[in-house]
Design a protein around this motif. Structure first.
Motif, PDB file in Angstrom:
ATOM      1  N   ILE A  94      42.068  56.333  22.595  1.00  0.00           N
ATOM      2  CA  ILE A  94      41.513  55.304  23.479  1.00  0.00           C
ATOM      3  C   ILE A  94      41.169  54.036  22.698  1.00  0.00           C
ATOM      4  O   ILE A  94      41.610  52.942  23.050  1.00  0.00           O
ATOM      5  N   ASP A  95      40.381  54.196  21.631  1.00  0.00           N
ATOM      6  CA  ASP A  95      39.889  53.008  20.912  1.00  0.00           C
ATOM      7  C   ASP A  95      40.013  53.093  19.399  1.00  0.00           C
ATOM      8  O   ASP A  95      39.532  52.211  18.686  1.00  0.00           O
ATOM      9  N   GLY A  96      40.654  54.152  18.903  1.00  0.00           N
ATOM     10  CA  GLY A  96      40.848  54.267  17.460  1.00  0.00           C
ATOM     11  C   GLY A  96      39.639  54.749  16.689  1.00  0.00           C
ATOM     12  O   GLY A  96      39.686  54.842  15.451  1.00  0.00           O
ATOM     13  N   SER A  97      38.538  55.064  17.383  1.00  0.00           N
ATOM     14  CA  SER A  97      37.341  55.544  16.685  1.00  0.00           C
ATOM     15  C   SER A  97      37.607  56.906  16.050  1.00  0.00           C
ATOM     16  O   SER A  97      38.430  57.686  16.528  1.00  0.00           O
ATOM     17  N   LYS A  98      36.906  57.180  14.946  1.00  0.00           N
ATOM     18  CA  LYS A  98      37.157  58.395  14.168  1.00  0.00           C
ATOM     19  C   LYS A  98      36.257  59.536  14.641  1.00  0.00           C
ATOM     20  O   LYS A  98      35.064  59.327  14.904  1.00  0.00           O
ATOM     21  N   HIS A  99      36.825  60.722  14.747  1.00  0.00           N
ATOM     22  CA  HIS A  99      36.082  61.900  15.215  1.00  0.00           C
ATOM     23  C   HIS A  99      36.508  63.128  14.419  1.00  0.00           C
ATOM     24  O   HIS A  99      37.583  63.147  13.815  1.00  0.00           O
ATOM     25  N   ALA A 100      35.651  64.136  14.452  1.00  0.00           N
ATOM     26  CA  ALA A 100      35.973  65.411  13.814  1.00  0.00           C
ATOM     27  C   ALA A 100      35.738  66.533  14.814  1.00  0.00           C
ATOM     28  O   ALA A 100      34.769  66.512  15.574  1.00  0.00           O
ATOM     29  N   VAL A 154      44.143  67.237  20.627  1.00  0.00           N
ATOM     30  CA  VAL A 154      44.125  66.607  19.305  1.00  0.00           C
ATOM     31  C   VAL A 154      45.535  66.590  18.728  1.00  0.00           C
ATOM     32  O   VAL A 154      46.003  65.587  18.186  1.00  0.00           O
ATOM     33  N   MET A 155      46.246  67.720  18.882  1.00  0.00           N
ATOM     34  CA  MET A 155      47.598  67.807  18.317  1.00  0.00           C
ATOM     35  C   MET A 155      48.571  66.892  19.057  1.00  0.00           C
ATOM     36  O   MET A 155      49.475  66.324  18.453  1.00  0.00           O
ATOM     37  N   SER A 156      48.386  66.742  20.372  1.00  0.00           N
ATOM     38  CA  SER A 156      49.402  66.035  21.159  1.00  0.00           C
ATOM     39  C   SER A 156      49.075  64.565  21.403  1.00  0.00           C
ATOM     40  O   SER A 156      49.981  63.761  21.619  1.00  0.00           O
ATOM     41  N   GLY A 216      38.637  72.049   9.992  1.00  0.00           N
ATOM     42  CA  GLY A 216      38.911  71.596  11.349  1.00  0.00           C
ATOM     43  C   GLY A 216      39.884  70.436  11.336  1.00  0.00           C
ATOM     44  O   GLY A 216      40.763  70.357  10.478  1.00  0.00           O
ATOM     45  N   VAL A 217      39.696  69.521  12.273  1.00  0.00           N
ATOM     46  CA  VAL A 217      40.609  68.383  12.416  1.00  0.00           C
ATOM     47  C   VAL A 217      39.796  67.098  12.464  1.00  0.00           C
ATOM     48  O   VAL A 217      38.791  67.019  13.168  1.00  0.00           O
ATOM     49  N   THR A 218      40.235  66.099  11.717  1.00  0.00           N
ATOM     50  CA  THR A 218      39.708  64.749  11.894  1.00  0.00           C
ATOM     51  C   THR A 218      40.818  63.907  12.516  1.00  0.00           C
ATOM     52  O   THR A 218      41.996  64.095  12.207  1.00  0.00           O
ATOM     53  N   LYS A 271      44.231  64.711  10.755  1.00  0.00           N
ATOM     54  CA  LYS A 271      44.300  65.410   9.474  1.00  0.00           C
ATOM     55  C   LYS A 271      43.708  66.790   9.680  1.00  0.00           C
ATOM     56  O   LYS A 271      42.581  66.932  10.155  1.00  0.00           O
ATOM     57  N   LEU A 272      44.486  67.785   9.334  1.00  0.00           N
ATOM     58  CA  LEU A 272      44.111  69.176   9.588  1.00  0.00           C
ATOM     59  C   LEU A 272      43.816  69.872   8.270  1.00  0.00           C
ATOM     60  O   LEU A 272      44.574  69.751   7.308  1.00  0.00           O
ATOM     61  N   ASP A 273      42.689  70.585   8.202  1.00  0.00           N
ATOM     62  CA  ASP A 273      42.424  71.455   7.048  1.00  0.00           C
ATOM     63  C   ASP A 273      41.630  72.659   7.539  1.00  0.00           C
ATOM     64  O   ASP A 273      41.426  72.838   8.742  1.00  0.00           O
TER      65      ASP A 273
END
Length: 375
Positions: free
Chosen positions: A118-124, A98-100, A111-113, A106-108
């Motif tokens: 690959i396709d720009g889809s959003k994940h958490a 996720v970091m690389s 966790g991380v969002t 976005k980190l809080d």
């Protein structure tokens, strides 16, 4: 079902050899884990990977959650069945990728969002979701969710990142639950700061894990700085549990890490190098793209028993590498993985027989000679 356990069989200085027992088989340590990022070690069949001496593979939580998806892998019988590998598998937590790799992350505290590369889809990803994904994959060794800052980083950044990772480690432990036969490893952080490493190790020991990883190294700090950290970091972790150095590395990194008390390592290097015409041998690195090999009928390494060395000449390996034939990556990856596993067996034998320092000296002497003379 048998439980996860670790037996320390012999030590020689700080170097250790032992055995991790899992329901899917034993892992001889020191162990090198080939990386099967997307449920495959690139250019290799699973049975070919096993034939090199690998007892365990690493799978990538980040890549597998994006494609094909953890729920899909679970529905198809889990990662072992999916990729036709019946020995142990370790999955990383996804934090490093996720970091690389991820975009717009976005980190809080939670966790991380992030958006998929690959396709720009959003994940958490959170400690809880990472544990759920790794449970769905069915891996034998699960890594706690952590943040891995790139080095160099200032002390305040390292300290806040380490403290966050320790809070996430506790949440990972709670979310992991009771899973007999499976193991959860905590990850020590703290960059190159001795006291932060000590504080991180104490926090992990208090939580309690089946194994402990040394994270946040091999991220740009250089070998001298990494070894300086490894001179003290492994000894901060429990002696009776496996110690895993994440993302390392080159053969001389591996020998140096084992000399400092590390039990497990992983790296994409053997397979990635194989796909770019680079071979690792006892006499150092060989670039098969170089014209000097074009008329050379000799094997890559006459002492090696892998298929590339038994059946093919340097001239052929040069030809298929320059021609970008698929067999080039297949043969050189097989050779590299074979060499790495032979190196691990050599170290296990040397530690058991109390001659690790002699092994280390011979290893460096052979590499210093360089490749065989050109014809």
């Amino acid at each position: 079902m048998s439980r996860f356990s670790f037996i320390l069989q012999a030590t020689d200085g700080a170097a250790r050899t032992g055995r991790i027992d899992t329901p899917r088989g034993a892992i001889r340590t020191p162990a090198f884990m080939p990386v099967g990022t997307a449920a495959t070690v690139k250019a290799m069949l699973p049975e070919s990977v096993a034939s090199t001496g690998a007892d365990i593979l690493l799978g990538n939580t980040y890549h597998l959650m994006l494609r094909p998806g953890a729920e899909r892998v679970h529905a198809l019988g889990g990662l072992h069945r999916f990729m036709n590998w019946d020995k142990p598998i370790l999955t990383d937590s996804g934090g490093f990728q996720v970091m690389s790799l991820a975009d717009l992350r976005k980190l809080d505290e939670s966790g991380v969002t992030f958006r998929s590369h690959i396709d720009g889809s959003k994940h958490a990803l959170s400690p809880e979701r990472s544990m759920e994904i790794q449970r769905l994959l069915g891996s034998d060794i699960v890594m706690a969710f952590d943040e891995c800052p790139a080095l160099p980083a200032d002390r305040d950044r390292l300290a806040s990142s380490m403290h966050l990772s320790m809070r996430w480690a506790r949440r990972s432990r709670e979310a992991f639950g009771d899973r007999p036969g499976h193991a959860l490893f905590g990850i020590q952080q703290g960059g190159l700061e001795h006291d932060l490493r000590e504080e991180s190790a104490a926090a992990l020991r208090e939580i309690g894990f089946e194994g402990y990883a040394i994270g946040g190294l091999a991220v740009g700090e250089g070998q001298e700085a990494m070894f300086g950290c490894l001179d003290h970091a492994p000894a901060m972790l429990p002696e009776d549990k496996p110690r895993y150095l994440m993302g390392v590395g080159k053969p001389d990194d591996i020998v140096g890490a084992v000399a400092r008390g590390v039990d497990m390592m992983d790296c994409v290097l053997p397979s990635r190098s194989g796909r770019t015409g680079q071979a690792w041998t006892r006499r150092g690195q060989v670039n098969l793209r170089n014209a000097r090999h074009a008329d050379d009928p000799r094997p890559l390494d006459e002492a090696c028993g892998c298929p590339a060395c038994r059946g093919y000449s340097r001239a052929y390996l040069h030809h298929v590498t320059r021609s970008q034939e698929m067999i080039a990556g297949m043969l050189l990856t097989w050779h590299n993985l074979h060499y790495y596993q032979e190196l691990m067996q050599g170290m296990r034998d040397a530690i058991a027989e109390g001659r690790f320092s002699e092994f280390e000296a011979a290893f460096h002497a052979a590499r210093a000679e360089g490749d065989i003379e050109r014809l």
